[in-house]
Design a protein around this motif. Structure first.
Motif, PDB file in Angstrom:
ATOM      1  N   GLY A  62     -21.627  24.038 -41.000  1.00 47.74           N
ATOM      2  CA  GLY A  62     -20.900  24.842 -40.499  1.00 47.74           C
ATOM      3  C   GLY A  62     -19.729  24.290 -39.661  1.00 47.74           C
ATOM      4  N   ARG A  63     -18.757  25.029 -39.246  1.00 46.60           N
ATOM      5  CA  ARG A  63     -17.236  24.603 -38.761  1.00 46.60           C
ATOM      6  C   ARG A  63     -17.607  24.214 -37.192  1.00 46.60           C
ATOM      7  NH1 ARG A  63     -12.806  26.258 -35.905  1.00 46.60           N
ATOM      8  NH2 ARG A  63     -14.025  28.365 -35.372  1.00 46.60           N
ATOM      9  N   LEU A  64     -18.508  25.081 -36.473  1.00 53.01           N
ATOM     10  CA  LEU A  64     -18.778  24.764 -35.246  1.00 53.01           C
ATOM     11  C   LEU A  64     -20.391  24.145 -35.006  1.00 53.01           C
ATOM     12  CD1 LEU A  64     -17.330  27.630 -33.337  1.00 53.01           C
ATOM     13  CD2 LEU A  64     -16.627  25.342 -33.411  1.00 53.01           C
ATOM     14  N   LEU A  65     -20.611  23.251 -34.194  1.00 52.34           N
ATOM     15  CA  LEU A  65     -22.023  22.784 -34.061  1.00 52.34           C
ATOM     16  C   LEU A  65     -23.008  23.641 -33.743  1.00 52.34           C
ATOM     17  CD1 LEU A  65     -23.582  19.902 -33.940  1.00 52.34           C
ATOM     18  CD2 LEU A  65     -23.121  19.757 -31.594  1.00 52.34           C
ATOM     19  N   VAL A  66     -22.680  24.572 -32.960  1.00 56.70           N
ATOM     20  CA  VAL A  66     -23.856  25.604 -32.516  1.00 56.70           C
ATOM     21  C   VAL A  66     -24.173  26.585 -33.508  1.00 56.70           C
ATOM     22  CG1 VAL A  66     -23.322  25.140 -30.119  1.00 56.70           C
ATOM     23  CG2 VAL A  66     -22.070  26.830 -31.450  1.00 56.70           C
ATOM     24  N   VAL A 254     -14.662  12.940 -27.010  1.00 56.49           N
ATOM     25  CA  VAL A 254     -15.865  13.904 -27.034  1.00 56.49           C
ATOM     26  C   VAL A 254     -15.536  15.098 -25.697  1.00 56.49           C
ATOM     27  CG1 VAL A 254     -18.195  14.466 -26.730  1.00 56.49           C
ATOM     28  CG2 VAL A 254     -17.446  12.673 -28.045  1.00 56.49           C
ATOM     29  N   LEU A 255     -15.279  14.499 -24.605  1.00 59.00           N
ATOM     30  CA  LEU A 255     -14.902  15.466 -23.635  1.00 59.00           C
ATOM     31  C   LEU A 255     -13.735  16.346 -23.859  1.00 59.00           C
ATOM     32  CD1 LEU A 255     -15.265  13.014 -20.678  1.00 59.00           C
ATOM     33  CD2 LEU A 255     -16.835  14.798 -21.238  1.00 59.00           C
ATOM     34  N   PRO A 264     -19.436  19.722 -36.014  1.00 62.68           N
ATOM     35  CA  PRO A 264     -20.677  18.920 -36.589  1.00 62.68           C
ATOM     36  C   PRO A 264     -20.262  17.176 -36.641  1.00 62.68           C
ATOM     37  CG  PRO A 264     -20.526  20.495 -37.922  1.00 62.68           C
ATOM     38  CD  PRO A 264     -19.188  20.827 -36.997  1.00 62.68           C
ATOM     39  N   GLU A 265     -19.007  16.992 -36.884  1.00 58.70           N
ATOM     40  CA  GLU A 265     -18.713  15.329 -36.998  1.00 58.70           C
ATOM     41  C   GLU A 265     -18.824  14.595 -35.505  1.00 58.70           C
ATOM     42  OE1 GLU A 265     -14.867  17.675 -37.199  1.00 58.70           O
ATOM     43  OE2 GLU A 265     -16.922  17.994 -38.195  1.00 58.70           O
ATOM     44  N   ILE A 266     -18.755  15.397 -34.543  1.00 53.28           N
ATOM     45  CA  ILE A 266     -19.159  14.789 -33.190  1.00 53.28           C
ATOM     46  C   ILE A 266     -20.730  14.601 -33.248  1.00 53.28           C
ATOM     47  CG2 ILE A 266     -19.038  15.397 -30.713  1.00 53.28           C
ATOM     48  CD1 ILE A 266     -16.557  15.423 -31.859  1.00 53.28           C
TER      49      ILE A 266
END
Length: 305
Positions: A62-66, A254-255, A264-266
């Motif tokens: 997905g585009r966002l991690l959550v 990251v901050l 997701p790459e984070i």
């Protein structure tokens, strides 16, 4: 001829069934031990479940991690498509390597001095190192920032205006104390009779240090260097204060990414750094184990006790 009365012999041993009951009671662990084991499992689940979630979501497409969209390696392949991520990871790794080398060199000398010297300054120096380890990182960060500005701008020392040099110095401060205590704990447990024998054979101090003291302390030196590297990887507070544009380490990246939403790459890069940390800690334990230390001694050495 008088008949002698025979006294019946009574057996003092328990019947087989009673012995089995007693054996079963002894084999059964008490309730307190079972409760302690359950509590230990719950604590480990509480500590490591968030890390497991991040590892799982690093494979999110997905585009966002959550927001879970599906399983894939998009987060890992995106690392090679974003120069900002590559730059942040590169700065973090270079800083960790150089900071660990600096901390290992200075911390080893400090640990040897504390272990072998009987001077009055040793307790004071050890107390200063304890102060370094217990001081909150926010205090160190707030102190380092104006100090670097004073040295770089007022005194015209260009090295302190360089963001990479700032990161190395800031990350080395805490790691030097850690390496010093690890080396000190190693040498204190071994004693100084081998160095004394080398001196009795008219070996110069430098040769005694290189041929005797340093090989004895080498497992602790390697362990301290690896720990210094792992400590540098997640040094967020100091990095966020002393870093400058163009030398942004991964924690600061990251901050800044939190404001726009974690991708997701984070999680993918964080998983790779976690794997690198686990490998480094495993090497620490392997080095100390090959040196003959027990599990308890390894834990005490890594803790600096």
């Amino acid at each position: 001829m008088t008949a002698t009365a025979q006294t019946p012999v009574t057996s003092t041993s328990s019947p087989p069934r009673d012995r089995e009951v007693v054996r079963a009671k002894r084999a059964r662990p008490p309730i307190s031990d079972q409760a302690l084991k359950i509590w230990t499992v719950l604590v480990f689940v509480f500590l490591f479940l968030p890390i497991l979630v991040i590892v799982i979501y690093s494979f999110n497409t997905g585009r966002l991690l959550v927001a879970w969209n599906g399983f894939g390696f998009t987060g890992y392949t995106a690392i090679f498509d974003q120069p900002s991520i590559q730059s942040a990871v590169g700065v973090t790794l270079r800083t960790g390597i150089i900071a660990s080398i600096v901390a290992t060199l200075l911390g080893t000398l400090a640990g040897v001095a504390m272990a072998r010297s009987t001077a009055k300054w040793v307790p004071l120096f050890a107390g200063l190192l304890v102060l370094v380890t217990v001081t909150p990182e926010i205090v160190d960060a707030v102190s380092l920032l104006p100090w670097f500005v004073f040295l770089g701008q007022d005194l015209r020392l260009d090295i302190f205006d360089d963001g990479f040099a700032r990161l190395v110095i800031g990350h080395s401060l805490f790691s030097i104390a850690v390496v010093a205590y690890i080396v000190r704990s190693r040498l204190v447990g071994l004693g100084a009779h081998l160095e004394e024998a080398s001196a009795d054979l008219y070996a110069p101090p430098l040769k005694t240090f290189m041929r005797v003291t340093l090989p004895l302390a080498m497992p602790a030196v390697l362990a301290g260097g690896l720990l210094a590297f792992t400590l540098s990887l997640d040094n967020t507070i100091i990095s966020s204060f002393v870093s400058v544009a163009g030398n942004t380490p991964w924690p600061v990246y990251v901050l800044s990414a939190v404001r726009s939403g974690l991708r997701p790459e984070i999680a993918s890069v964080s998983t790779l750094l976690l794997l690198l940390t686990v490998i480094a800690l495993g090497l620490v334990g392997l080095v100390l184990k090959r040196a003959g230390d027990s599990a308890t001694q390894i834990a005490r050495t890594m803790a600096g006790n």
